[in-house]
Write an enzyme that holds these catalytic residues in place. Structure first.
Site, PDB file in Angstrom:
ATOM      1  N   GLU A 119       2.556  -5.731   8.691  1.00  0.00           N
ATOM      2  CA  GLU A 119       2.954  -4.444   8.551  1.00  0.00           C
ATOM      3  C   GLU A 119       4.030  -3.729   9.373  1.00  0.00           C
ATOM      4  OE1 GLU A 119       1.030   0.193   8.753  1.00  0.00           O
ATOM      5  OE2 GLU A 119      -0.386  -1.402   8.299  1.00  0.00           O
ATOM      6  N   ASN A 127      -7.770  -3.868  11.545  1.00  0.00           N
ATOM      7  CA  ASN A 127      -8.527  -2.653  11.309  1.00  0.00           C
ATOM      8  C   ASN A 127      -9.803  -3.194  11.456  1.00  0.00           C
ATOM      9  OD1 ASN A 127     -10.107  -2.610   8.658  1.00  0.00           O
ATOM     10  ND2 ASN A 127      -8.088  -3.482   8.090  1.00  0.00           N
ATOM     11  N   SER A 178     -10.128  -4.269   4.486  1.00  0.00           N
ATOM     12  CA  SER A 178      -9.936  -5.446   3.409  1.00  0.00           C
ATOM     13  C   SER A 178     -11.170  -6.207   3.036  1.00  0.00           C
ATOM     14  CB  SER A 178      -8.960  -6.191   4.351  1.00  0.00           C
ATOM     15  OG  SER A 178      -7.506  -5.884   4.598  1.00  0.00           O
ATOM     16  N   CYS A 205       0.779  -1.349   0.113  1.00  0.00           N
ATOM     17  CA  CYS A 205      -0.010  -0.025   0.098  1.00  0.00           C
ATOM     18  C   CYS A 205       0.819   1.165  -0.122  1.00  0.00           C
ATOM     19  CB  CYS A 205      -1.019   0.081   1.260  1.00  0.00           C
ATOM     20  SG  CYS A 205      -1.707   1.626   1.533  1.00  0.00           S
TER      21      CYS A 205
END
Length: 283
Positions: free
Chosen positions: A127, A221, A263, A97
């Protein structure tokens, strides 16, 4: 009176996820040799299964890929992984991303400028591991202010944050950190899409009788969206697919709220809406 179903103003797949999915699907169509993602492309098991049906395989390490193309997941990787893949003769498609890449750059810059680096995020999350790699391993990962206890820090400290963290958590860590150092530089790398989804979910949950949060159970998230919704609406359910819905959840509900993690493709949200419409029409 039939129930009203409302989807949060901001919900579902973000730019980075849509970009990664487009790159993966295009790669599978254009290349005759095998195409694999290195780890799940995004944190959504249903999407990973859909990609497999479209010719995009899943490998957990480069050792499992002997030829073809390797797609770097949206969460990013440490720089050495891309170098290793290229050294093995693999074609590398970088689906990291762009907003995650900004965290990589910020972390690298802070370390090179002599700051002790704090990464606000989940230790072990892909991440975060990538961010640590771009900081050359010179970073402390903290998930909460309590994680600062026992850390040995210099007087100059820099902070970056996992893109899907909440602003409240970042603020709490920074507030606890500020009295401990003489110079504090904070680069707020929370993705705007994450903040938008969290605000919209909280707003809808404050009105709804029940909230449905759609997205991978392994998605940080999406789990945070469920936590945020649960504060305002105790009848919050986190599901990955419409098949998990239970008709009894909606008994007596006047407003049914729906949100989805970054997502979660739009088609998955639409399946859930359709299923709820069918269930509530029969009650």
């Amino acid at each position: 009176m039939s129930a009203t179903i409302r989807v949060a103003e901001h919900a579902g797949a973000c730019y980075g996820v849509n970009r990664a999915l487009e790159l993966a699907r295009r790669c599978a169509l254009e290349h005759e040799e095998p195409v694999h993602t290195l780890g799940p492309l995004i944190h959504n098991p249903i999407v990973v299964e859909e990609l497999a049906e479209q010719g995009v395989g899943l490998s957990q390490s480069l050792d499992e890929i002997d030829r073809g193309s390797v797609i770097i997941r949206s969460h990013g990787v440490v720089p050495q992984v891309i170098e290793d893949a290229q050294a093995r003769g693999l074609s590398v498609v970088d689906a990291t991303c762009p907003y995650v890449k900004k965290v990589h750059k910020a972390a690298s810059n802070l370390v090179h400028e002599g700051y002790d680096l704090i990464i606000v995020g989940e230790s072990g999350h892909p991440e975060v591991e990538g961010i640590v790699g771009h900081a050359e391993g010179k970073a402390h990962v903290v998930a909460s202010p309590q994680d600062l206890d026992g850390l040995t820090l210099g007087k100059r400290v820099g902070v970056v944050v996992q893109t899907t963290q909440t602003a409240a958590n970042l603020s709490a860590v920074v507030a606890a950190l500020a009295p401990l150092v003489s110079e504090l530089r904070v680069v707020n790398t929370i993705c705007a899409a994450t903040s938008e989804r969290q605000r919209a979910a909280a707003s809808l949950a404050s009105e709804a009788d029940i909230m449905i949060v759609v997205g991978g159970k392994n998605s940080g998230n999406t789990r945070r969206l469920a936590q945020i919704c649960h504060v305002a609406c105790p009848k919050t359910h986190h599901i990955e697919d419409a098949a998990e819905l239970d008709r009894s959840w909606f008994d007596g509900a006047r407003l049914i709220g729906i949100t989805a993690g970054a997502s979660t493709p739009q088609a998955h949200i639409e399946r859930v809406v359709s299923a709820i419409e069918h269930m509530t029409a029969q009650s």
